[in-house]
Design a protein around this motif. Structure first.
Motif, PDB file in Angstrom:
ATOM      1  N   ARG A   8      13.763 -29.040   5.360  1.00  0.00           N
ATOM      2  CA  ARG A   8      13.121 -28.232   6.396  1.00  0.00           C
ATOM      3  C   ARG A   8      13.836 -26.890   6.558  1.00  0.00           C
ATOM      4  NH1 ARG A   8      11.520 -32.350  11.328  1.00  0.00           N
ATOM      5  NH2 ARG A   8       9.991 -33.530  10.130  1.00  0.00           N
ATOM      6  N   VAL A   9      15.149 -26.927   6.557  1.00  0.00           N
ATOM      7  CA  VAL A   9      15.907 -25.681   6.675  1.00  0.00           C
ATOM      8  C   VAL A   9      15.617 -24.772   5.487  1.00  0.00           C
ATOM      9  CG1 VAL A   9      18.247 -24.715   6.656  1.00  0.00           C
ATOM     10  CG2 VAL A   9      17.713 -26.674   8.124  1.00  0.00           C
ATOM     11  N   ALA A  10      15.556 -25.347   4.292  1.00  0.00           N
ATOM     12  CA  ALA A  10      15.260 -24.552   3.098  1.00  0.00           C
ATOM     13  C   ALA A  10      13.842 -23.988   3.162  1.00  0.00           C
ATOM     14  CB  ALA A  10      15.438 -25.398   1.843  1.00  0.00           C
ATOM     15  N   ALA A  11      12.894 -24.768   3.654  1.00  0.00           N
ATOM     16  CA  ALA A  11      11.514 -24.302   3.766  1.00  0.00           C
ATOM     17  C   ALA A  11      11.401 -23.174   4.780  1.00  0.00           C
ATOM     18  CB  ALA A  11      10.596 -25.457   4.142  1.00  0.00           C
ATOM     19  N   VAL A  12      12.076 -23.316   5.907  1.00  0.00           N
ATOM     20  CA  VAL A  12      12.041 -22.272   6.932  1.00  0.00           C
ATOM     21  C   VAL A  12      12.715 -20.998   6.409  1.00  0.00           C
ATOM     22  CG1 VAL A  12      12.921 -21.625   9.210  1.00  0.00           C
ATOM     23  CG2 VAL A  12      11.882 -23.866   8.880  1.00  0.00           C
ATOM     24  N   ALA A  13      13.838 -21.138   5.723  1.00  0.00           N
ATOM     25  CA  ALA A  13      14.533 -19.975   5.173  1.00  0.00           C
ATOM     26  C   ALA A  13      13.668 -19.264   4.128  1.00  0.00           C
ATOM     27  CB  ALA A  13      15.862 -20.392   4.572  1.00  0.00           C
ATOM     28  N   GLY A  14      13.014 -20.031   3.281  1.00  0.00           N
ATOM     29  CA  GLY A  14      12.148 -19.435   2.256  1.00  0.00           C
ATOM     30  C   GLY A  14      10.952 -18.731   2.866  1.00  0.00           C
ATOM     31  N   ALA A  15      10.323 -19.369   3.854  1.00  0.00           N
ATOM     32  CA  ALA A  15       9.161 -18.767   4.506  1.00  0.00           C
ATOM     33  C   ALA A  15       9.555 -17.494   5.250  1.00  0.00           C
ATOM     34  CB  ALA A  15       8.520 -19.770   5.465  1.00  0.00           C
ATOM     35  N   SER A  16      10.706 -17.512   5.903  1.00  0.00           N
ATOM     36  CA  SER A  16      11.130 -16.312   6.617  1.00  0.00           C
ATOM     37  C   SER A  16      11.495 -15.189   5.646  1.00  0.00           C
ATOM     38  CB  SER A  16      12.288 -16.619   7.555  1.00  0.00           C
ATOM     39  OG  SER A  16      13.410 -17.061   6.811  1.00  0.00           O
ATOM     40  N   ALA A  17      12.058 -15.529   4.509  1.00  0.00           N
ATOM     41  CA  ALA A  17      12.378 -14.507   3.506  1.00  0.00           C
ATOM     42  C   ALA A  17      11.103 -13.859   2.975  1.00  0.00           C
ATOM     43  CB  ALA A  17      13.188 -15.108   2.366  1.00  0.00           C
ATOM     44  N   ILE A  18      10.091 -14.661   2.711  1.00  0.00           N
ATOM     45  CA  ILE A  18       8.816 -14.126   2.226  1.00  0.00           C
ATOM     46  C   ILE A  18       8.185 -13.247   3.297  1.00  0.00           C
ATOM     47  CG2 ILE A  18       6.453 -14.764   1.578  1.00  0.00           C
ATOM     48  CD1 ILE A  18       7.678 -17.183   0.131  1.00  0.00           C
ATOM     49  N   THR A  19       8.235 -13.689   4.550  1.00  0.00           N
ATOM     50  CA  THR A  19       7.664 -12.904   5.640  1.00  0.00           C
ATOM     51  C   THR A  19       8.367 -11.562   5.780  1.00  0.00           C
ATOM     52  OG1 THR A  19       7.134 -14.967   6.805  1.00  0.00           O
ATOM     53  CG2 THR A  19       7.116 -12.948   8.107  1.00  0.00           C
ATOM     54  N   VAL A  20       9.679 -11.553   5.673  1.00  0.00           N
ATOM     55  CA  VAL A  20      10.436 -10.298   5.770  1.00  0.00           C
ATOM     56  C   VAL A  20      10.085  -9.365   4.623  1.00  0.00           C
ATOM     57  CG1 VAL A  20      12.765  -9.322   5.640  1.00  0.00           C
ATOM     58  CG2 VAL A  20      12.314 -11.268   7.128  1.00  0.00           C
ATOM     59  N   MET A  21       9.944  -9.893   3.406  1.00  0.00           N
ATOM     60  CA  MET A  21       9.595  -9.054   2.260  1.00  0.00           C
ATOM     61  C   MET A  21       8.213  -8.436   2.440  1.00  0.00           C
ATOM     62  SD  MET A  21      11.151 -10.783  -1.170  1.00  0.00           S
ATOM     63  CE  MET A  21      10.728 -12.485  -0.863  1.00  0.00           C
ATOM     64  N   SER A  27       5.593  -1.895   5.682  1.00  0.00           N
ATOM     65  CA  SER A  27       6.109  -0.750   6.425  1.00  0.00           C
ATOM     66  C   SER A  27       6.392   0.435   5.516  1.00  0.00           C
ATOM     67  CB  SER A  27       7.364  -1.132   7.194  1.00  0.00           C
ATOM     68  OG  SER A  27       8.430  -1.384   6.294  1.00  0.00           O
ATOM     69  N   CYS A  28       6.693   0.190   4.256  1.00  0.00           N
ATOM     70  CA  CYS A  28       6.988   1.282   3.328  1.00  0.00           C
ATOM     71  C   CYS A  28       5.722   1.879   2.730  1.00  0.00           C
ATOM     72  CB  CYS A  28       7.889   0.790   2.198  1.00  0.00           C
ATOM     73  SG  CYS A  28       9.546   0.404   2.764  1.00  0.00           S
ATOM     74  N   ALA A  29       4.618   1.194   2.802  1.00  0.00           N
ATOM     75  CA  ALA A  29       3.379   1.641   2.165  1.00  0.00           C
ATOM     76  C   ALA A  29       2.467   2.291   3.199  1.00  0.00           C
ATOM     77  CB  ALA A  29       2.677   0.470   1.494  1.00  0.00           C
ATOM     78  N   LYS A  30       2.827   3.483   3.670  1.00  0.00           N
ATOM     79  CA  LYS A  30       1.975   4.170   4.620  1.00  0.00           C
ATOM     80  C   LYS A  30       1.188   5.239   3.887  1.00  0.00           C
ATOM     81  CE  LYS A  30       5.988   6.822   5.961  1.00  0.00           C
ATOM     82  NZ  LYS A  30       6.769   7.379   7.021  1.00  0.00           N
ATOM     83  N   GLU A  31      -0.009   5.504   4.397  1.00  0.00           N
ATOM     84  CA  GLU A  31      -0.864   6.490   3.741  1.00  0.00           C
ATOM     85  C   GLU A  31      -0.406   7.891   4.087  1.00  0.00           C
ATOM     86  OE1 GLU A  31      -5.106   6.330   3.811  1.00  0.00           O
ATOM     87  OE2 GLU A  31      -5.068   4.164   4.002  1.00  0.00           O
ATOM     88  N   GLU A  32      -0.422   8.743   3.105  1.00  0.00           N
ATOM     89  CA  GLU A  32      -0.085  10.132   3.323  1.00  0.00           C
ATOM     90  C   GLU A  32      -1.369  10.920   3.458  1.00  0.00           C
ATOM     91  OE1 GLU A  32       2.469  11.606   0.296  1.00  0.00           O
ATOM     92  OE2 GLU A  32       3.931   9.988   0.520  1.00  0.00           O
ATOM     93  N   GLU A  33      -1.282  12.046   4.163  1.00  0.00           N
ATOM     94  CA  GLU A  33      -2.466  12.874   4.322  1.00  0.00           C
ATOM     95  C   GLU A  33      -2.811  13.512   2.987  1.00  0.00           C
ATOM     96  OE1 GLU A  33      -2.118  15.724   7.418  1.00  0.00           O
ATOM     97  OE2 GLU A  33      -1.204  14.295   8.797  1.00  0.00           O
ATOM     98  N   LYS A  34      -4.110  13.484   2.679  1.00  0.00           N
ATOM     99  CA  LYS A  34      -4.553  14.071   1.422  1.00  0.00           C
ATOM    100  C   LYS A  34      -4.808  15.556   1.615  1.00  0.00           C
ATOM    101  CE  LYS A  34      -6.616   9.858  -0.341  1.00  0.00           C
ATOM    102  NZ  LYS A  34      -7.830   9.221  -0.822  1.00  0.00           N
ATOM    103  N   ALA A  35      -4.534  16.329   0.600  1.00  0.00           N
ATOM    104  CA  ALA A  35      -4.785  17.757   0.643  1.00  0.00           C
ATOM    105  C   ALA A  35      -6.289  17.998   0.578  1.00  0.00           C
ATOM    106  CB  ALA A  35      -4.095  18.443  -0.529  1.00  0.00           C
ATOM    107  N   PRO A  36      -6.773  19.034   1.220  1.00  0.00           N
ATOM    108  CA  PRO A  36      -8.212  19.308   1.152  1.00  0.00           C
ATOM    109  C   PRO A  36      -8.615  19.643  -0.272  1.00  0.00           C
ATOM    110  CG  PRO A  36      -7.051  21.113   2.222  1.00  0.00           C
ATOM    111  CD  PRO A  36      -6.064  20.000   2.025  1.00  0.00           C
ATOM    112  N   GLU A  37      -9.760  19.140  -0.639  1.00  0.00           N
ATOM    113  CA  GLU A  37     -10.236  19.361  -2.002  1.00  0.00           C
ATOM    114  C   GLU A  37     -10.897  20.720  -2.101  1.00  0.00           C
ATOM    115  OE1 GLU A  37     -12.640  16.233  -3.509  1.00  0.00           O
ATOM    116  OE2 GLU A  37     -11.276  14.673  -2.839  1.00  0.00           O
ATOM    117  N   THR A  38     -10.552  21.461  -3.130  1.00  0.00           N
ATOM    118  CA  THR A  38     -11.178  22.761  -3.377  1.00  0.00           C
ATOM    119  C   THR A  38     -11.693  22.752  -4.804  1.00  0.00           C
ATOM    120  OG1 THR A  38      -9.093  23.700  -4.117  1.00  0.00           O
ATOM    121  CG2 THR A  38      -9.640  23.975  -1.788  1.00  0.00           C
ATOM    122  N   SER A  39     -12.766  23.479  -5.003  1.00  0.00           N
ATOM    123  CA  SER A  39     -13.315  23.556  -6.353  1.00  0.00           C
ATOM    124  C   SER A  39     -13.366  25.017  -6.764  1.00  0.00           C
ATOM    125  CB  SER A  39     -14.714  22.945  -6.407  1.00  0.00           C
ATOM    126  OG  SER A  39     -15.584  23.670  -5.571  1.00  0.00           O
TER     127      SER A  39
END
Length: 87
Positions: A8-21, A27-39
């Protein structure tokens, strides 16, 4: 009873590690503003032709049966041989 608690301790530790990852990845994958398109439209017309390029002196010449310009000039000494039975 101890092995069940350890699992149980190993399962909880593994699940919490996956949740943290997953949370760190999200949190690191945030969208950046796109530049306006010009033609832009460009039109290029040429009426003169350029002369063919001339060969350069720096380029190595590859001739059949000739020396290889890419071969090294320094030859390394051969590897020492081991006595039979000695790996």
């Amino acid at each position: 009873m101890t092995s069940v608690l350890a699992r149980r301790v190993a399962a909880v530790a593994g699940a919490s590690a996956i949740t943290v990852m997953v949370m760190l990845t999200a949190s690191c994958a945030k969208e950046e503003e796109k530049a306006p398109e010009t033609s832009t439209t460009t039109t290029t017309t040429t009426t003169t032709t350029a002369p063919p390029p001339s060969p350069t002196d720096k380029a190595p010449r590859l001739e059949p049966g000739g020396p290889n310009p890419f071969s090294p000039t320094v030859i390394a000494p051969p590897a020492p041989t081991a006595e039979p039975g000695d790996n």
